[in-house]
Design a protein around this motif. Structure first.
Motif, short mmCIF file in Angstrom:
data_model
loop_
_atom_site.label_atom_id
_atom_site.label_comp_id
_atom_site.label_asym_id
_atom_site.label_seq_id
_atom_site.Cartn_x
_atom_site.Cartn_y
_atom_site.Cartn_z
N LEU A 121 0.83 -1.21 0.00
CA LEU A 121 0.00 0.00 0.00
C LEU A 121 0.86 1.26 0.00
N GLU A 122 1.95 1.24 0.78
CA GLU A 122 2.84 2.40 0.80
C GLU A 122 3.44 2.65 -0.59
N GLN A 123 3.78 1.55 -1.28
CA GLN A 123 4.30 1.71 -2.65
C GLN A 123 3.24 2.31 -3.56
N ASP A 124 1.97 1.82 -3.36
CA ASP A 124 0.87 2.40 -4.17
C ASP A 124 0.71 3.87 -3.86
N VAL A 125 0.77 4.23 -2.55
CA VAL A 125 0.64 5.65 -2.17
C VAL A 125 1.75 6.48 -2.80
N THR A 126 2.96 5.93 -2.73
CA THR A 126 4.08 6.66 -3.33
C THR A 126 3.88 6.85 -4.84
N SER A 127 3.40 5.75 -5.48
CA SER A 127 3.14 5.85 -6.92
C SER A 127 2.06 6.86 -7.21
N LEU A 128 0.99 6.86 -6.39
CA LEU A 128 -0.10 7.81 -6.59
C LEU A 128 0.38 9.25 -6.38
N ARG A 129 1.19 9.43 -5.38
CA ARG A 129 1.72 10.77 -5.15
C ARG A 129 2.57 11.23 -6.34
N GLY A 130 3.33 10.29 -6.88
CA GLY A 130 4.11 10.69 -8.08
C GLY A 130 3.22 11.04 -9.24
N THR A 131 2.19 10.23 -9.37
CA THR A 131 1.24 10.52 -10.47
C THR A 131 0.57 11.87 -10.26
N ARG A 132 0.21 12.16 -8.99
CA ARG A 132 -0.41 13.46 -8.71
C ARG A 132 0.53 14.60 -9.07
N GLU A 133 1.78 14.49 -8.80
CA GLU A 133 2.74 15.55 -9.13
C GLU A 133 2.88 15.71 -10.63
#
Length: 387
Positions: free
Chosen positions: A127-139
């Motif tokens: 989940l943390e990896q998904d969150v990190t990926s989502l945050r990158g996508t958001r940026e």
């Protein structure tokens, strides 16, 4: 005249000699009387000292009997305590086994929980990896926002969805961590409680083993003291047995049909009974009456705490008998022993101090078939022993 003077002179010479002899005899008599009085005095002193010693010995025997009784009571108490401690030890061991089984179950549950926590940790990491990926996508979306307005609206929609998904994921992660922490704390408390119980059981087992060892040492010491006291009592009974046989020998005299063999006094059956009969003959009654008188005199000297008994044993030879009164040698030997016991009771011996036994022809003292060997095997044995 000369003859008359000579007779007178001889008469005067004899009288002083007679007086001297009489005086000498008187002195000898006085001297012997003095010796007799001195001997009588020393014998009185010796007898009084012996009586005092006998009284002291009887007092010591009574004290020893009381001590022996107290030691037996103490030994019985210790044995009861040892039995109770053994039961407590077995209960503690059973409880320890139950606790060990509970501990193994708790360890199994803890291992399962650890496995679940590991799986949850892997899920949290994913989940943390998904969150990190989502945050990158958001940026990336924020950077692309200035290039196109349409793309900006779409990116906002996607960002809102991603933020919602991120919030849900963070809540799930916090809930999983909180549950994991609570489960670990609960299992830690269970493990600590089990360890405390195991320590208590181990301490109880150690204390019980130490107590059992001490009581075993006390019981061993009491057993040694008891064996020593019993050996002394047995030695006393042997002394009285020797004295009893010695008195019987002096009372009965050197009769060819009466002899001592080991710890037994043997009478040939012909001295007491007719052939194939259990009725005491007059000569046998007289011999047994002397035995009863000797035993009565000795019984007054034996301390009451010694459980002595006079065992009367009947023996026959190997020739079979088959009569209406005695179908076999068993009945004949037993009837003869009973006849002697009843006679001794009639002479004043307490029944509790007597025992009768018939052995038939099965304990011979001579293995031959000659008339002399058969006669030796037909006998009555008296044995002073413990009850």
């Amino acid at each position: 005249m000369l003859g008359t003077g000579r007779r007178v002179r001889y008469g005067l010479n004899i009288w002083p000699g007679f007086v001297d002899a009489l005086a000498t005899l008187l002195l000898v008599f006085v001297f012997m009387l003095s010796l007799f009085m001195a001997a009588q005095y020393y014998m009185s002193e010796a007898l009084s000292g012996r009586n005092a010693t006998i009284a002291q010995l009887r007092l010591e025997v009574e004290q020893l009997a009381r001590t022996l009784s107290l030691e037996r009571e103490a030994r019985d108490g210790l044995e009861q305590e040892l039995t109770a401690l053994g039961e407590e030890l077995r209960a503690s061991l059973a409880r320890g086994e139950e606790l060990e089984a509970s501990l193994e179950q708790a360890r199994g549950r803890l291992a399962a929980r650890d496995q679940r926590l590991a799986e949850q940790a892997r899920a949290v990491a994913s989940l943390e990896q998904d969150v990190t990926s989502l945050r990158g996508t958001r940026e990336e979306l924020r950077q692309a926002l200035g290039e196109s307005r349409d793309e900006l609206d779409a990116a906002r929609v996607r960002g809102t969805a991603l933020e919602t998904q991120l919030a849900d994921t963070e809540q799930r992660l916090a809930r999983v961590r909180r549950e994991a922490d609570e489960e670990v704390a609960r299992l830690s408390r269970q493990v600590a409680a089990l360890r405390q119980q195991l320590q208590e059981v181990a301490a109880a087992l150690e204390l019980s083993e130490q107590t059992v060892a001490e009581q075993r040492t006390e019981i061993r010491d009491l057993g040694q003291r008891l064996n020593t006291a019993l050996a002394q009592k047995v030695q006393e009974l042997q002394d009285y047995r020797s004295e009893f046989f010695g008195r019987l020998r002096r009372v009965l005299g050197d009769h060819p049909d009466i002899r001592i063999v080991g710890d037994r006094f043997l009478f040939q059956s012909e001295l007491l009974f007719d052939s194939a009969s259990a009725r005491l003959e007059p000569a046998g009654r007289e011999q047994l009456r002397r035995v009863a008188g000797t035993l009565m005199g000795l019984s007054e000297e034996i301390p009451a705490e010694i459980p002595w008994v006079l065992q009367v044993e009947g023996h026959t030879d190997r020739r079979p008998i088959n009569t209406p009164e005695f179908p076999s040698n068993w009945e004949l030997s037993t009837a003869r022993a009973n006849s002697i016991v009843h006679f001794l009771i009639a002479e004043g011996i307490p029944p509790s101090r007597l025992a009768a036994a018939g052995f038939g022809e099965y304990h011979p003292v001579a293995e031959g078939d000659s008339a002399a060997d058969l006669r030796r095997n037909r006998r009555i044995e008296l044995r002073l022993t413990r009850r």
